[in-house]
Scaffold this motif. Structure first.
Motif, PDB file in Angstrom:
ATOM      1  N   ARG A   1       0.835  -1.213   0.000  1.00 29.15           N
ATOM      2  CA  ARG A   1       0.000   0.000   0.000  1.00 29.15           C
ATOM      3  C   ARG A   1       0.861   1.251   0.000  1.00 29.15           C
ATOM      4  O   ARG A   1       0.374   2.333  -0.310  1.00 29.15           O
ATOM      5  N   TYR A   2       2.153   1.119   0.362  1.00 31.95           N
ATOM      6  CA  TYR A   2       3.045   2.275   0.424  1.00 31.95           C
ATOM      7  C   TYR A   2       4.229   2.186  -0.535  1.00 31.95           C
ATOM      8  O   TYR A   2       4.785   3.209  -0.918  1.00 31.95           O
ATOM      9  N   PHE A   3       4.636   0.974  -0.911  1.00 28.61           N
ATOM     10  CA  PHE A   3       5.868   0.801  -1.672  1.00 28.61           C
ATOM     11  C   PHE A   3       5.663  -0.206  -2.801  1.00 28.61           C
ATOM     12  O   PHE A   3       4.832  -1.114  -2.698  1.00 28.61           O
ATOM     13  N   THR A   4       6.455  -0.035  -3.865  1.00 34.37           N
ATOM     14  CA  THR A   4       6.454  -0.967  -4.988  1.00 34.37           C
ATOM     15  C   THR A   4       7.874  -1.464  -5.211  1.00 34.37           C
ATOM     16  O   THR A   4       8.812  -0.650  -5.316  1.00 34.37           O
ATOM     17  N   LEU A   5       8.046  -2.768  -5.272  1.00 33.79           N
ATOM     18  CA  LEU A   5       9.366  -3.337  -5.524  1.00 33.79           C
ATOM     19  C   LEU A   5       9.756  -3.176  -6.984  1.00 33.79           C
ATOM     20  O   LEU A   5       8.896  -3.069  -7.867  1.00 33.79           O
ATOM     21  N   SER A   6      11.052  -3.149  -7.239  1.00 32.76           N
ATOM     22  CA  SER A   6      11.548  -3.052  -8.610  1.00 32.76           C
ATOM     23  C   SER A   6      11.007  -4.209  -9.455  1.00 32.76           C
ATOM     24  O   SER A   6      11.041  -5.368  -9.022  1.00 32.76           O
ATOM     25  N   PRO A   7      10.522  -3.927 -10.662  1.00 32.26           N
ATOM     26  CA  PRO A   7       9.989  -5.004 -11.517  1.00 32.26           C
ATOM     27  C   PRO A   7      11.068  -5.968 -11.995  1.00 32.26           C
ATOM     28  O   PRO A   7      10.744  -7.039 -12.516  1.00 32.26           O
TER      29      PRO A   7
ATOM     30  N   PHE B   1      17.869  -3.980  -6.980  1.00 30.56           N
ATOM     31  CA  PHE B   1      17.218  -4.104  -5.675  1.00 30.56           C
ATOM     32  C   PHE B   1      16.865  -2.702  -5.175  1.00 30.56           C
ATOM     33  O   PHE B   1      17.627  -2.068  -4.448  1.00 30.56           O
ATOM     34  N   SER B   2      15.722  -2.245  -5.606  1.00 29.03           N
ATOM     35  CA  SER B   2      15.240  -0.931  -5.195  1.00 29.03           C
ATOM     36  C   SER B   2      13.738  -1.004  -4.989  1.00 29.03           C
ATOM     37  O   SER B   2      13.098  -2.014  -5.295  1.00 29.03           O
ATOM     38  N   TYR B   3      13.191   0.051  -4.450  1.00 28.54           N
ATOM     39  CA  TYR B   3      11.744   0.153  -4.275  1.00 28.54           C
ATOM     40  C   TYR B   3      11.342   1.598  -4.522  1.00 28.54           C
ATOM     41  O   TYR B   3      12.184   2.511  -4.486  1.00 28.54           O
ATOM     42  N   THR B   4      10.074   1.801  -4.777  1.00 28.62           N
ATOM     43  CA  THR B   4       9.567   3.147  -5.041  1.00 28.62           C
ATOM     44  C   THR B   4       8.448   3.454  -4.071  1.00 28.62           C
ATOM     45  O   THR B   4       7.548   2.626  -3.865  1.00 28.62           O
ATOM     46  N   ARG B   5       8.515   4.615  -3.469  1.00 29.97           N
ATOM     47  CA  ARG B   5       7.449   5.044  -2.569  1.00 29.97           C
ATOM     48  C   ARG B   5       6.217   5.444  -3.378  1.00 29.97           C
ATOM     49  O   ARG B   5       6.342   6.004  -4.472  1.00 29.97           O
TER      50      ARG B   5
END
Length: 747
Positions: A415-421, A483-487
């Motif tokens: 609900r807050y973050f999306t993992l790198s595709p 290995f990243s994520y997006t808010r």
């Protein structure tokens, strides 16, 4: 404050005194009355009883859960009496058997295992310490406690002696069996009480519950300790921890929970772990929440290839097959082992999985690991790390975690973050399972804000990234991923790095791998290393000690005469920092007058130990605490002037101190060995009372003869507020001399 006063100031309270209660202790005992225990009581009652901590805390939870000093003392005495009277020591087995016979019945605390005697169609128990077997157990007891059939469990049992006269009959009768573990699910109360604590307070409570003093650990260290607990709260979680000895890697899996089983990595078989084809009996994974493999590392160890294949399938699919049937289980798998080398050495020469047996050093197996816990970040266990505060009775907490395995918070962060595709399915599974485990430990109700979830997500990503990055080193066909994520609401990804990636960028990515942020220049100076390097006059061959380069002293001081030439690092781009330092070494002799300042080990010895792999230090007087501190400072110089990607062996030959201080000398030397071992300095020592000469000999061909050994400084107050403690250049020196000689290594 002198060094001795400083030590006295930290002397623990006398045994038997009641430690003051902190605000957290008062809050914990008020909110969880009846479920907490003072953690230092375990060591007070344990004595020489080889019994897990959760057994002792089970007893303490019954008799010593109050905060009243008199009641606690009475409870401790009661538990001591129970252990003295009922715990079975192997060497006292005959005495206990006699007591059962003479009294007719007797209560014992022992580990009990049950097997089925198919010839007589009855279950029979073996008491491990008591040394009796074939004790008949009724079917209902086995149905209520199926773990009795696997590796056995600790129980409080009442045994009756009834001799029938038939020599074939076993006289022992089991009257009552009560497992030493809690069975009530108290989650509703647990959740309600959790809401009354802040996240920091709750983390500290969990740390105290496993026996540690939270004030001794950083926030990151606390989080990594909690990762060790995830296998107890998360189904089918695969964790590996490799690191130095003495950091408590296996302790939690043997002492923390009655739902965990610790076994030696070399003793496991497919039949024991999964299913016995002969009997059809399911193995450890069918009965335990966590199966941990101790001493799993070791390149020379052999593993059954068939076992590895079954394990890979189980770790990926939660199922296994031996024979016709496919079975499922939910046990988490933990692999712990010791490393032989430090991190930069492994990164330079192999990979962070280098210590595993060859059968497990397999990309297909390693890709099933959800988290690589960096064991080198855990400090060696010291007495001050243990708490005297209050924590949950571990059996109570273990039961809560056992029941929380039914909950899944793996997608709560979405609900807050999306993992790198770019992450693979296994990458995402590893991240989600770790995040879910941390949520259940810290926010068991699942309610957490974005800012509360983010550090847990970063921790989860880091552990899986460590696995994947090493796989890319092992298997060149495996593609690197981001290995990243997006808010939510942002388009900028947030990168996650491992700590060793930032600490050793020039080693972490082999051949650079296109990384723009990796410092690839060989001549990059170590922080604090001066740009100018002093060399000796080629005519006089005398080195001015004031101009020998230092990695920590700051800018090189001018020599004050024309015999010293300065060459900037920029003019020698082909030489590394260490090679430039080594080039400054020349034969010669130096003399120093009393009370002189500006003299440091870096200036005296740095150029001569630069680049060495083996160093022998002979100094008869590395005995007293201040002399061992000198040794530690010498090893710091070695650390400054050698490659962190190589291991450096430093061997000390010294004399024994007086007999009454010998134990302290050995303890201090062992502490030096442990601390510098983590940094790649392999320190060893031996005692020799015959030699008196001092020398430093390196495998690069230098012999340094310091007239006073390392003891060159006037006495000073060892106080952390005293700058002399931290800067050798400010100290007054004694009168001494140093000679530098080239030696022929072929002789």
């Amino acid at each position: 404050m002198t060094n001795e006063e400083h030590a006295a100031d930290n002397t623990p309270a006398e045994q038997g005194s009641v430690p003051p209660m902190s605000e957290l202790d008062r809050k914990v005992t008020a909110e969880f009355s009846g479920y907490t225990v003072r953690k230092d009581l375990v060591s007070k009652v344990k004595g020489n009883a080889l019994v897990p901590s959760y057994v002792l805390e089970y007893l303490l939870g019954k008799y010593a859960t109050t905060t009243d000093a008199n009641s606690v003392q009475a409870g401790v005495e009661r538990v001591r009496a129970i252990l003295a009277d009922n715990y079975v020591h192997r060497e006292e087995a005959n005495l206990i058997q006699s007591k059962i016979r003479e009294k007719g019945r007797y209560q014992v605390i022992d580990k009990v295992q049950v097997t089925l005697n198919e010839k007589l169609d009855q279950y029979e128990a073996t008491f491990e310490n008591l040394g009796i077997s074939r004790v008949v157990v009724d079917s209902q007891t086995v149905r209520n406690n199926p773990k009795l059939m696997v590796t056995g469990i600790w129980c409080m049992c009442t045994l009756v002696y009834a001799y029938s006269g038939d020599p074939k009959d076993v006289p022992w009768r089991l009257h009552r069996l009560m497992p030493v573990q809690m069975s009530r699910d108290d989650r509703e109360n647990y959740f309600a009480m959790r809401s009354r604590f802040t996240a920091d307070e709750w983390i500290d409570l969990l740390m105290q519950s496993v026996g540690f003093n939270p004030s001794q650990f950083s926030d990151r260290a606390k989080l990594l300790h909690l990762v060790r607990m995830i296998p107890f709260v998360e189904r089918n979680y695969n964790l590996i921890e490799l690191g130095p000895k003495g950091t408590g890697k296996s302790h939690i899996y043997s002492e923390f929970s009655p739902h965990g089983m610790l076994i030696s990595g070399g003793e496991v078989t497919a039949a024991k772990l999964f299913v016995n084809n002969t009997t059809g009996q399911i193995g450890l994974v069918g009965f335990w929440d966590t199966v941990a493999f101790d001493e799993f590392a070791g390149k020379t160890k052999k593993a059954d290839r068939a076992l590895v294949d079954i394990m890979k399938n189980y770790m990926a699919n939660k199922s296994f097959s031996r024979g016709r049937n496919t079975m499922q289980a939910e046990a988490s798998m933990v692999f712990v082992g010791n490393t032989s080398h430090n991190v930069p050495y492994m990164l330079k020469n192999t990979d962070l999985f280098e210590e595993l047996p060859i059968q497990y050093h397999d990309p297909a197996f390693l890709d099933r690991i959800h988290y690589y816990l960096p064991g080198w970040e855990f400090e060696q266990i010291r007495s001050e790390m243990f708490t005297s505060g209050y924590g949950f009775v571990v059996d109570y907490l273990a039961e809560i975690l056992h029941n929380l395995r039914n909950v899944d918070y793996g997608s709560a962060f979405e609900r807050y973050f999306t993992l790198s595709p770019s992450l693979s399915t296994r990458d995402k599974d590893g991240v989600r399972k770790t995040f879910s485990g941390l949520m259940k430990l810290i926010y068991p109700s699942g309610d957490a804000t974005m800012s509360e979830m983010e550090p847990l997500l970063r921790c989860a990503i880091e552990g899986r990234k460590r696995v994947k990055d090493q796989l890319c080193r092992i298997d060149s066909t495996m593609a690197e991923v981001d290995f990243s994520y997006t808010r939510v609401g942002s388009v900028e990804p947030v990168a996650v790095h491992t700590l060793e990636e930032d600490d050793y960028p020039e080693l972490y990515w082999r051949d650079g791998n296109g990384r723009d942020d990796v410092a690839a220049a060989e001549n990059t100076a170590m922080p604090g290393m001066p740009a100018t390097v002093a060399v000796a006059d080629p005519v006089s061959n005398v080195v001015d000690a004031r101009s020998i380069p230092s990695a920590t002293d700051g800018q090189t001081q001018p020599a004050g005469d024309s015999s010293i030439q300065s060459v900037t690092a920029a003019k020698k781009p082909v030489l590394s920092r260490i090679e430039r330092a080594a080039a400054a070494a020349r034969e010669g002799h130096l003399e120093f007058v009393e009370n002189q300042r500006g003299i440091t080990y870096n200036k005296l010895f740095g150029a001569y130990v630069a680049g060495a792999k083996r160093i022998t230090l002979k100094d008869q007087y590395i005995r007293m605490p201040y002399q061992i501190r000198n040794l530690a400072e010498f090893l710091e110089t070695v650390l400054n002037y050698t490659d962190r990607g190589d291991e450096v062996q430093v061997h000390l030959v010294t004399g024994r101190t007086e007999p009454q201080f010998l134990d302290q000398q050995i303890e201090d030397l062992n502490a030096v060995q442990a601390e510098f071992g983590e940094l790649g300095i392999v320190f060893t020592y031996e005692f020799s009372d015959s030699g008196h000469d001092r020398s430093i000999v390196t495998d690069t061909g230098w012999r340094v003869i310091p007239g006073r050994g390392l003891d060159i400084y006037q006495p000073y107050s060892f106080d952390w507020l005293n700058p002399l403690t931290r800067q050798q250049s400010l100290r007054r020196a004694k009168e001494f001399s140093v000679t530098y000689q080239r030696v022929d290594l072929s002789k």
